[in-house]
Design an enzyme around this catalytic site. Structure first.
Site, PDB file in Angstrom:
ATOM      1  N   HIS A 155      79.985 -14.389  30.611  1.00 49.71           N
ATOM      2  CA  HIS A 155      80.243 -13.078  31.211  1.00 49.71           C
ATOM      3  C   HIS A 155      78.968 -12.313  31.526  1.00 49.71           C
ATOM      4  CE1 HIS A 155      84.695 -12.840  30.650  1.00 49.71           C
ATOM      5  NE2 HIS A 155      84.413 -13.861  29.855  1.00 49.71           N
ATOM      6  N   ASP A 363      73.274  -6.705  34.884  1.00 49.10           N
ATOM      7  CA  ASP A 363      74.669  -6.737  34.436  1.00 49.10           C
ATOM      8  C   ASP A 363      75.303  -8.021  34.951  1.00 49.10           C
ATOM      9  OD1 ASP A 363      77.012  -5.752  33.287  1.00 49.10           O
ATOM     10  OD2 ASP A 363      76.792  -3.772  34.195  1.00 49.10           O
TER      11      ASP A 363
HETATM   12  P1  ADQ Z   1      80.738  -4.825  29.711  1.00 45.99           P
HETATM   13  O1  ADQ Z   1      79.264  -4.854  29.493  1.00 45.99           O
HETATM   14  O2  ADQ Z   1      81.523  -4.173  28.646  1.00 45.99           O
HETATM   15  O3  ADQ Z   1      81.318  -6.280  29.994  1.00 45.99           O
HETATM   16  P2  ADQ Z   1      81.895  -3.762  32.322  1.00 45.99           P
HETATM   17  O4  ADQ Z   1      82.066  -4.908  33.246  1.00 45.99           O
HETATM   18  O5  ADQ Z   1      81.405  -2.537  32.995  1.00 45.99           O
HETATM   19  O6  ADQ Z   1      80.881  -4.019  31.125  1.00 45.99           O
HETATM   20  O7  ADQ Z   1      83.301  -3.468  31.657  1.00 45.99           O
HETATM   21  C1  ADQ Z   1      83.507  -2.353  30.885  1.00 45.99           C
HETATM   22  C2  ADQ Z   1      84.996  -2.021  30.812  1.00 45.99           C
HETATM   23  O8  ADQ Z   1      85.146  -1.005  29.816  1.00 45.99           O
HETATM   24  C3  ADQ Z   1      85.537  -1.471  32.126  1.00 45.99           C
HETATM   25  O9  ADQ Z   1      86.840  -1.933  32.318  1.00 45.99           O
HETATM   26  C4  ADQ Z   1      85.506   0.034  31.883  1.00 45.99           C
HETATM   27  O10 ADQ Z   1      86.499   0.783  32.581  1.00 45.99           O
HETATM   28  C5  ADQ Z   1      85.726   0.130  30.405  1.00 45.99           C
HETATM   29  N1  ADQ Z   1      85.068   1.356  29.902  1.00 45.99           N
HETATM   30  C6  ADQ Z   1      83.772   1.664  29.935  1.00 45.99           C
HETATM   31  N2  ADQ Z   1      83.572   2.908  29.457  1.00 45.99           N
HETATM   32  C7  ADQ Z   1      84.778   3.381  29.133  1.00 45.99           C
HETATM   33  C8  ADQ Z   1      85.254   4.612  28.577  1.00 45.99           C
HETATM   34  N3  ADQ Z   1      84.442   5.622  28.308  1.00 45.99           N
HETATM   35  N4  ADQ Z   1      86.573   4.734  28.364  1.00 45.99           N
HETATM   36  C9  ADQ Z   1      87.401   3.727  28.667  1.00 45.99           C
HETATM   37  N5  ADQ Z   1      87.025   2.563  29.191  1.00 45.99           N
HETATM   38  C10 ADQ Z   1      85.734   2.392  29.406  1.00 45.99           C
HETATM   39  C11 ADQ Z   1      80.795  -7.617  30.052  1.00 45.99           C
HETATM   40  C12 ADQ Z   1      79.584  -7.823  30.970  1.00 45.99           C
HETATM   41  C13 ADQ Z   1      79.895  -7.339  32.375  1.00 45.99           C
HETATM   42  C14 ADQ Z   1      81.143  -8.048  32.901  1.00 45.99           C
HETATM   43  C15 ADQ Z   1      82.289  -7.970  31.903  1.00 45.99           C
HETATM   44  C16 ADQ Z   1      83.472  -8.841  32.320  1.00 45.99           C
HETATM   45  O11 ADQ Z   1      78.441  -7.145  30.456  1.00 45.99           O
HETATM   46  O12 ADQ Z   1      78.807  -7.561  33.255  1.00 45.99           O
HETATM   47  O13 ADQ Z   1      81.555  -7.436  34.113  1.00 45.99           O
HETATM   48  O14 ADQ Z   1      81.864  -8.406  30.614  1.00 45.99           O
HETATM   49  O15 ADQ Z   1      83.078 -10.162  32.538  1.00 45.99           O
END
Ligand code: ADQ
Length: 457
Positions: A155, A363
Site C-alpha cells: 500500500h 504517499d
Molecule cells: P493512509 O496513509 O492512512 O493509507 P489515505 O490513503 O489518505 O492514507 O487514507 C486515509 C483514510 O482515512 C481515508 O479514507 C480518509 O478519509 C480517512 N481519514 C483520514 N483522516 C480522517 C479523519 N480525520 N476522520 C475520518 N477519516 C479520516 C495507506 C497509504 C496510502 C494508501 C492507503 C490505501 O499510506 O497511500 O492510499 O493506505 O492503500
C-alpha cells in the site's frame, strides 16, 4: 470456487459492536470474502499472552485475530514496521531507525502468523497478503508447506534502490517476496523502482507482462492502483448527514472560501509544508484576508512513536504562529482539528470546500484526493490541489499539481484554484471523476485477484 484468505496487520471486517461505516478497502475485501467464503487474518490490536487465534463471524464474514505480547508490539509494529520500513519506504532515511531487535521481532511475529495461519489453509485457497508489516509472510508460509497461489499488495511506495540498500539485510527481505506469485504496487513509479532493484541487486530477468525471473522462479509484478468505494461515497455526499455537515460549514463560512485538508497526523503527509504554503499565500494576497480559511483535520496516529508526537507539536506551533500573525478579531485563518469524523460528515465537509489540499511529500496512493473528487457537486465542483509525489498523481492528472516542498507552488495553486472559472472547474472535475468512478476499489480488487488467478496458467 476457491476461498479467499486475506492477511493484513489489522483486520477491519465488520463487527457486531461497531456502528461506524467501514473504509473502502474493508468494504471491497469483505464483499470478496463474503462471496468467496473466506477468512481475514490479522493482529487483534491488543496485547495479551499467547498467540491463540480467535475466530468470529459477523454478517457473513469470518475474521481470525491473535493478540501480540508487549514486546512483539514494540519490536514488530512500533519498531520495524513504523520506525524502520515506513520512514525508509517514504524516502525518509533521516527518520529511519535500524535496530536489530526490531528486525528480530518483525521476523518472529511473521513466523507466528505463518505458524497459526498455515493449518487453517485449504488446498485451493487463494491467499492475499497486505502491506509492509507482512512482507516475509509468504515465504514463511511456504516453509510451513503451503503451496497455494499467493499474492502480495504493497500500500505504500517502493523506495529507490539507493535508499533501500541502506536497510541491513535488504536482499533477504526482497528475496522473500519471490515466494508470492503476484506482487502489486500502487503506481508504475513504485513498480519501476522494484524492477530496478531486482535487476541491479539480484540479477533478475524481466519478461513480458510484468514477469520477473530469478533462477527457476518466475513471478509477476504489476501496478494496480487502489480506489475508493466511489458509489458509496457519492451516496454519502448526497445523504442527510453530509447535507447537515455541509449546511453547518456553509453557516460558519459566511461567504468565505473553505480550503480543506484531511490526513492522519503523519510526517509523510506534508502538513508543515502545507501550512507554510498557505502562510505564503496569505502573505502574497492580503486582499484575501478574511475571505478564505484552511480547515485541517488531522487525527493523531502511532502516538507510541516519538516522531509522531514531534509532528503534532510542530503543527500546533505553526498553527499558533500563523494565526497569531494573520488573524483578526472576526477571522482565524487556520482551524486545526485533531480528531476523526464519520465518513458521511467528511463527505459533507469535502463538498463544502472550494479547494481540497492534498500535499504529501510521499504517499503510496492517497485516498483523500479521490474522496474529495467523489464528494463534489457536479454543477459547482471544487478544485483538487495535489502533490506530484502522491501515487494518486499518476491517475488524477487533471488536478492542479504542486511541488509540496515549494511554498510558492502551493500558494500559486491556491490562487489559481480560487480564480478558476466554473467551466474549467467542471471540465477538470469531470475527467477526474471519470477515473475515480471507473477505477474504484472493486476494479482494483478484481484486477489483482484476476492477475493472481491467471499467474502461471
Ligand atoms: P493512509 O496513509 O492512512 O493509507 P489515505 O490513503 O489518505 O492514507 O487514507 C486515509 C483514510 O482515512 C481515508 O479514507 C480518509 O478519509 C480517512 N481519514 C483520514 N483522516 C480522517 C479523519 N480525520 N476522520 C475520518 N477519516 C479520516 C495507506 C497509504 C496510502 C494508501 C492507503 C490505501 O499510506 O497511500 O492510499 O493506505 O492503500
Amino acid at each position: 470456487m476457491s476461498r479467499l484468505i486475506v492477511v493484513s496487520n489489522r483486520v477491519s471486517a465488520p463487527k457486531a459492536q461497531s456502528g461506524g461505516a467501514q473504509g473502502g478497502l474493508a468494504v471491497a475485501l469483505t464483499s470478496a470474502l463474503r462471496e468467496h467464503d473466506g477468512i481475514w487474518f490479522g493482529w487483534s490490536g491488543d496485547a495479551g499472552p499467547g498467540h491463540e487465534l480467535t475466530f468470529s463471524t459477523y454478517d457473513g464474514v469470518t475474521s481470525a485475530t491473535l493478540d501480540l505480547s508487549e514486546q512483539d508490539i514494540e519490536e514488530y509494529y512500533d519498531g520495524y514496521a513504523n520506525r524502520t520500513l515506513w520512514p525508509l519506504f517514504h524516502y525518509r532515511l533521516d527518520l529511519t531507525e535500524f535496530e536489530r531487535e526490531f528486525q528480530g521481532g518483525y521476523e518472529r511475529v511473521n513466523a507466528v502468523f505463518a505458524e497459526k495461519i498455515a493449518p487453517e489453509i485449504q488446498e485451493d485457497d487463494l491467499i492475499w497478503v497486505h502491506d509492509y508489516h507482512m512482507i516475509p509472510l509468504g515465504w514463511l508460509l511456504r516453509q510451513q508447506g503451503c503451496r497455494n497461489r499467493m499474492g502480495f499488495f504493497l500500500h505504500i511506495p517502493w523506495p529507490p534502490t539507493r535508499l533501500l540498500v541502506a536497510l541491513p539485510d535488504h536482499r533477504r527481505l526482497v528475496e522473500s517476496l519471490f515466494a508470492y506469485d503476484v506482487i502489486g504496487f500502487q503506481t508504475n513509479e513504485w513498480l519501476e523502482s522494484f524492477r530496478h532493484y531486482v535487476t541491479h541487486e539480484m540479477d533478475a530477468v524481466l519478461g513480458p507482462d510484468g514477469s520477473v525471473t530469478i533462477g527457476s522462479r518466475t513471478i509477476r509484478a504489476i501496478a494496480c492502483p487502489i480506489g475508493i468505494d466511489t458509489g458509496e461515497f457519492v451516496e454519502a455526499a448526497n445523504g442527510k448527514t453530509a447535507h447537515d455537515a455541509y449546511e453547518r460549514m456553509a453557516e460558519s463560512n459566511i461567504g468565505r472560501d473553505l480550503i480543506v485538508g484531511v490526513d492522519r497526523l503523519d510526517y509523510s503527509k506534508g502538513l508543515p509544508e502545507r501550512f507554510a504554503g498557505y502562510e505564503r499565500y496569505l502573505a502574497k494576497h492580503p486582499e484575501r484576508k478574511n475571505k478564505v480559511y484552511l480547515l485541517q483535520i488531522a487525527p493523531p496516529s502511532r502516538t507510541a512513536v516519538q516522531t509522531y508526537r514531534d509532528i503534532r507539536q510542530t503543527l500546533e506551533g505553526l498553527t499558533g504562529r500563523i494565526n497569531g500573525e494573520f488573524a483578526d478579531i472576526d477571522w482565524v485563518p487556520i482551524r486545526y482539528v485533531n480528531r476523526g469524523f464519520p465518513r458521511d460528515v467528511l463527505a459533507g465537509i469535502f463538498r463544502a470546500a472550494r479547494i481540497g489540499l492534498v500535499t504529501p511529500l510521499r504517499d503510496g496512493m492517497n485516498l483523500v484526493a479521490k474522496e474529495y473528487v467523489a464528494a463534489q457537486d457536479p454543477d459547482n465542483p471544487g478544485v483538487l490541489i495535489l502533490s506530484q509525489f502522491a501515487g494518486a498523481a499518476e491517475q488524477l492528472t487533471e488536478a492542479l499539481m504542486i511541488n509540496p516542498y515549494s511554498p510558492d507552488s502551493i500558494a500559486d495553486a491556491i490562487e489559481t484554484a480560487l480564480e478558476m472559472p466554473l467551466e474549467e472547474r467542471k471540465e477538470r472535475w469531470r475527467s477526474l471523476m471519470d477515473i475515480v468512478a471507473y477505477e474504484d476499489v472493486f476494479w482494483w480488487r478484481q484486477r489483482f485477484v484476476d492477475a493472481l488467478m491467471n499467474q502461471g496458467q
